[in-house]
Write a protein that holds these residues in place. Structure first.
Motif, mmCIF file in Angstrom:
data_model
loop_
_atom_site.group_PDB
_atom_site.id
_atom_site.type_symbol
_atom_site.label_atom_id
_atom_site.label_comp_id
_atom_site.label_asym_id
_atom_site.label_seq_id
_atom_site.Cartn_x
_atom_site.Cartn_y
_atom_site.Cartn_z
ATOM 1 N N THR A 39 0.837 -1.196 0.000
ATOM 2 C CA THR A 39 0.000 0.000 0.000
ATOM 3 C C THR A 39 0.869 1.242 0.000
ATOM 4 O OG1 THR A 39 -0.196 -0.278 2.354
ATOM 5 C CG2 THR A 39 -2.067 -0.979 1.025
ATOM 6 N N ALA A 40 1.978 1.194 0.722
ATOM 7 C CA ALA A 40 2.864 2.353 0.765
ATOM 8 C C ALA A 40 3.416 2.619 -0.625
ATOM 9 C CB ALA A 40 3.999 2.104 1.747
ATOM 10 N N GLU A 41 3.646 1.494 -1.361
ATOM 11 C CA GLU A 41 4.197 1.668 -2.688
ATOM 12 C C GLU A 41 3.187 2.381 -3.587
ATOM 13 O OE1 GLU A 41 6.876 -1.602 -4.341
ATOM 14 O OE2 GLU A 41 5.076 -1.651 -5.567
ATOM 15 N N ILE A 42 1.915 2.071 -3.424
ATOM 16 C CA ILE A 42 0.892 2.724 -4.265
ATOM 17 C C ILE A 42 0.794 4.187 -3.867
ATOM 18 C CG2 ILE A 42 -1.529 2.736 -4.920
ATOM 19 C CD1 ILE A 42 -1.486 -0.310 -4.313
ATOM 20 N N SER A 43 0.351 4.442 -2.686
ATOM 21 C CA SER A 43 0.335 5.820 -2.185
ATOM 22 C C SER A 43 -0.354 5.841 -0.840
ATOM 23 C CB SER A 43 -0.413 6.741 -3.139
ATOM 24 O OG SER A 43 -1.781 6.627 -2.889
ATOM 25 N N PRO A 44 -0.131 6.903 -0.088
ATOM 26 C CA PRO A 44 -0.811 6.994 1.215
ATOM 27 C C PRO A 44 -2.325 7.034 1.030
ATOM 28 C CG PRO A 44 0.831 8.735 0.961
ATOM 29 C CD PRO A 44 0.746 8.026 -0.347
ATOM 30 N N THR A 45 -2.758 7.708 -0.046
ATOM 31 C CA THR A 45 -4.202 7.813 -0.288
ATOM 32 C C THR A 45 -4.811 6.430 -0.423
ATOM 33 O OG1 THR A 45 -3.407 9.463 -1.844
ATOM 34 C CG2 THR A 45 -5.783 9.268 -1.575
ATOM 35 N N VAL A 46 -4.078 5.571 -1.162
ATOM 36 C CA VAL A 46 -4.614 4.247 -1.430
ATOM 37 C C VAL A 46 -4.717 3.438 -0.153
ATOM 38 C CG1 VAL A 46 -4.267 2.124 -2.709
ATOM 39 C CG2 VAL A 46 -3.697 4.298 -3.753
ATOM 40 N N SER A 47 -3.667 3.481 0.645
ATOM 41 C CA SER A 47 -3.699 2.679 1.878
ATOM 42 C C SER A 47 -4.847 3.132 2.765
ATOM 43 C CB SER A 47 -2.368 2.789 2.622
ATOM 44 O OG SER A 47 -2.122 4.130 2.953
ATOM 45 N N TYR A 48 -5.122 4.438 2.689
ATOM 46 C CA TYR A 48 -6.241 4.941 3.466
ATOM 47 C C TYR A 48 -7.556 4.442 2.879
ATOM 48 C CZ TYR A 48 -9.891 8.413 4.283
ATOM 49 O OH TYR A 48 -11.078 9.043 4.526
ATOM 50 N N LEU A 49 -7.596 4.468 1.528
ATOM 51 C CA LEU A 49 -8.828 4.068 0.858
ATOM 52 C C LEU A 49 -9.125 2.595 1.016
ATOM 53 C CD1 LEU A 49 -8.531 6.102 -2.436
ATOM 54 C CD2 LEU A 49 -10.194 6.422 -0.603
ATOM 55 N N LEU A 50 -8.037 1.796 1.084
ATOM 56 C CA LEU A 50 -8.246 0.357 1.183
ATOM 57 C C LEU A 50 -8.997 -0.016 2.451
ATOM 58 C CD1 LEU A 50 -4.978 -1.160 -0.248
ATOM 59 C CD2 LEU A 50 -7.267 -1.279 -1.206
ATOM 60 N N ASP A 51 -8.847 0.826 3.462
ATOM 61 C CA ASP A 51 -9.537 0.548 4.718
ATOM 62 C C ASP A 51 -11.020 0.882 4.631
ATOM 63 O OD1 ASP A 51 -7.088 -0.104 5.591
ATOM 64 O OD2 ASP A 51 -6.728 1.788 6.640
ATOM 65 N N ARG A 52 -11.348 1.738 3.640
ATOM 66 C CA ARG A 52 -12.738 2.198 3.555
ATOM 67 C C ARG A 52 -13.508 1.451 2.477
ATOM 68 N NH1 ARG A 52 -13.353 7.912 1.959
ATOM 69 N NH2 ARG A 52 -14.856 6.700 0.744
ATOM 70 N N GLY A 53 -14.731 1.806 2.253
ATOM 71 C CA GLY A 53 -15.526 1.172 1.187
ATOM 72 C C GLY A 53 -15.030 1.612 -0.177
ATOM 73 N N CYS A 54 -15.943 2.194 -1.003
ATOM 74 C CA CYS A 54 -15.522 2.591 -2.344
ATOM 75 C C CYS A 54 -14.969 4.007 -2.330
ATOM 76 C CB CYS A 54 -16.705 2.474 -3.309
ATOM 77 S SG CYS A 54 -18.045 3.606 -2.974
ATOM 78 N N ALA A 55 -14.134 4.284 -3.355
ATOM 79 C CA ALA A 55 -13.502 5.597 -3.431
ATOM 80 C C ALA A 55 -14.370 6.526 -4.263
ATOM 81 C CB ALA A 55 -12.132 5.454 -4.078
ATOM 82 N N ASN A 56 -14.552 7.753 -3.791
ATOM 83 C CA ASN A 56 -15.369 8.676 -4.586
ATOM 84 C C ASN A 56 -14.509 9.402 -5.621
ATOM 85 O OD1 ASN A 56 -14.106 10.829 -3.314
ATOM 86 N ND2 ASN A 56 -15.692 11.010 -1.741
ATOM 87 N N ASP A 57 -15.166 10.167 -6.467
ATOM 88 C CA ASP A 57 -14.487 10.787 -7.609
ATOM 89 C C ASP A 57 -13.298 11.650 -7.211
ATOM 90 O OD1 ASP A 57 -16.346 9.562 -9.033
ATOM 91 O OD2 ASP A 57 -17.341 11.360 -9.822
ATOM 92 N N THR A 58 -13.488 12.457 -6.172
ATOM 93 C CA THR A 58 -12.425 13.372 -5.766
ATOM 94 C C THR A 58 -11.173 12.590 -5.419
ATOM 95 O OG1 THR A 58 -14.277 14.348 -4.606
ATOM 96 C CG2 THR A 58 -12.157 15.466 -4.425
ATOM 97 N N GLU A 59 -11.359 11.512 -4.670
ATOM 98 C CA GLU A 59 -10.197 10.714 -4.259
ATOM 99 C C GLU A 59 -9.505 10.092 -5.468
ATOM 100 O OE1 GLU A 59 -12.245 9.669 0.016
ATOM 101 O OE2 GLU A 59 -12.594 8.413 -1.732
ATOM 102 N N ILE A 60 -10.299 9.606 -6.419
ATOM 103 C CA ILE A 60 -9.697 8.985 -7.602
ATOM 104 C C ILE A 60 -8.957 10.034 -8.422
ATOM 105 C CG2 ILE A 60 -10.199 7.777 -9.741
ATOM 106 C CD1 ILE A 60 -12.668 6.624 -8.262
ATOM 107 N N ILE A 61 -9.580 11.187 -8.564
ATOM 108 C CA ILE A 61 -8.943 12.243 -9.358
ATOM 109 C C ILE A 61 -7.644 12.663 -8.693
ATOM 110 C CG2 ILE A 61 -9.205 14.625 -10.144
ATOM 111 C CD1 ILE A 61 -12.203 13.950 -10.535
ATOM 112 N N ASP A 62 -7.669 12.814 -7.368
ATOM 113 C CA ASP A 62 -6.429 13.159 -6.655
ATOM 114 C C ASP A 62 -5.367 12.111 -6.932
ATOM 115 O OD1 ASP A 62 -7.523 15.363 -5.673
ATOM 116 O OD2 ASP A 62 -7.861 14.616 -3.623
#
Ligand SMILES: *[C@@H]1O[C@H](CO)[C@@H](O)[C@H](O)[C@H]1NC(C)=O
Ligand SMILES: *[C@@H]1O[C@H](CO)[C@@H](O)[C@H](O)[C@H]1NC(C)=O
Length: 428
Positions: A39-62
């Protein structure tokens, strides 16, 4: 069973369970570390997102525009050979011009390709797609396609650049841009105005050869929003094809689209053919005026000739100066020939009647006088006034009255048969 043995046995069991436990701990730890590392290799955002349900548009765009942007290289091909699918939507054809030999078309170009670098399905997106605009388009890899045969092409840019970009979670990209393009047309005016014009647009990637970017038509390759009807043309057919084009730098994958426009000959019928019919008919009036009305006959004949010449000039003024003979040339020139033939008939009559209008000469009067005494009859006055010439002229007029319409009708049958057949054969 000796006690020593028992103690040793329990000891072994303890050691075994301890080893097992520690291995389990180690395993668990390692797994966590691996997950963390991944997860660290992907990004901090991703590791955070993996803990949650689905990712919304803003998060994906970021993620796409900020995190990914660090690794994304827009100059690198997304895959060794990119398969680009093209679909064209024709919005409108605004002009087809025979003078400049081109046509102007408004269309939407759709391109589909896959760029794994833009995939975001790992983020577990809430939505199945994301839309972007021109600014994002400039930061991603594109196949750099263009119309290589257009005289002029322009991306619509009011009030902003008319580009639409959609990215799917699996990395599929759909780009759509609205352009106005002017392409070349091939025309053969021999059947004008019963002719058709063929216009072509050639589409290819400007930068990448066929091994890098392979272009193909989608299904359907072309969609036409509404029937294309111009004041003087109707689009009757279109066809698409693809091929490899050899250039100095190698083979390029090329897509072609041909549009067939049939000329609407109504205008030429009204402005060219019908007036010519009228003029030719008018040129027959002199046959009914009698041999003596030379001035009136001359006026009608010459006016008819002038009118035809003027009509002819009016029509060909708006056409390119091709060196071969067009159907309308054949028509107009033969119309002029018919009028000219009637003028020729008039000239013959004028020549024969050149002395008839004048007071009779002494010699002719004496012959008439002698005739009068020799042949007493009721209508002798008439017979006497009519010389042989007049009789011949009247006969000529009578024959012309019949022959001109007959020959003209016959000619019309041939003319329309030949050209209509050609136009019919050419029709799809
Ligand atoms: C894009 O996503 C929206 C919302 O989920 C959906 O309604 C639409 O059909 C999708 N478009 C395509 C082309 O998949
Ligand atoms: C990616 O997803 C889109 C939309 O669901 C689909 O049309 C396309 O075929 C997919 N591409 C690949 C390479 O699977």
């Amino acid at each position: 069973m000796p006690p020593s043995f028992v103690t040793q046995n329990t000891k072994t069991t303890r050691i075994q369970s301890f080893t097992m436990l520690s291995t389990l701990f180690l395993l668990l730890y390692a797994t966590r570390e691996t997950v963390n590392a991944m997860t660290a290799e992907i990004s901090p955002t991703v590791s955070y997102l993996l803990d949650r349900g689905c990712a919304n548009d803003t998060e994906i765009i970021d993620h796409l525009l900020i995190d990914r942007a660090l690794y994304y290289n827009k100059h690198k091909l997304p895959s060794p050979q990119v398969d680009v699918r093209i679909e064209m939507w024709v919005q409108e054809v605004t002009s087809v011009s025979e003078l400049t030999q081109d046509f102007e078309i408004d269309l939407y170009m759709n391109e589909y390709w896959t760029d794994p670098g833009l995939a975001y399905d790992i983020l577990n997106p809430c939505q199945g797609n994301l839309s972007f605009d021109w600014a994002v388009m400039q930061n991603i890899w594109t196949p750099n396609t263009c119309f290589i045969n257009s005289k002029k092409a322009q991306l619509h840019s009011s009030p902003f650049t008319n580009v639409f970009l959609m990215v799917f979670p699996n990395g599929s990209v759909w780009s759509n841009w609205r352009i106005k393009s002017t392409g070349p047309c091939v025309m053969d005016l021999t059947k004008f105005p019963m002719d058709s014009i063929e216009c072509t647009l050639t589409f290819e990637s400007f930068n990448y050869n066929k091994d890098e970017v392979f272009m193909r038509w989608g299904d359907p390759p072309l969609t036409i929003f509404k029937p294309i009807e111009l004041p003087d043309f109707t689009m009757t057919n279109f066809s698409t094809s693809n091929k490899f084009q050899l250039y100095a730098a190698g083979y390029w994958s090329e897509l072609n689209v041909n549009f067939l426009f049939r000329r609407r000959s109504g205008w030429y019928l009204l402005q060219g053919y019908i007036p010519t019919y009228m003029t030719v008919f008018i040129s027959w009036i002199p046959f009914y005026l009698g041999p003596k009305a030379i001035p009136a006959r001359t006026m009608i004949g010459v006016n008819a000739l002038l009118a035809l010449t003027f009509q002819f000039g009016n029509i060909i003024r708006n056409l390119p100066r091709v060196s071969y003979i067009k159907a309308i040339d054949v028509w107009m020139l033969s119309g002029i020939c018919f009028v000219f033939a009637s003028l020729f008939e008039l000239a013959t009559i004028g020549f024969l009647m050149r002395n008839e209008g004048k007071p009779a000469t002494k010699s002719s009067r004496s012959t008439k006088n002698s005739n009068r005494w020799q042949q007493p009859s009721v209508c002798r006055e008439d017979t006497q006034r009519k010389s042989q010439n007049i009789v011949f002229c009247e006969r000529l007029d009578n024959t012309s009255r019949l022959m001109f319409p007959v020959v003209f009708t016959f000619y019309n049958f041939i003319y329309w048969f030949v050209y209509m057949k050609q136009a019919w054969d050419q029709a799809p």
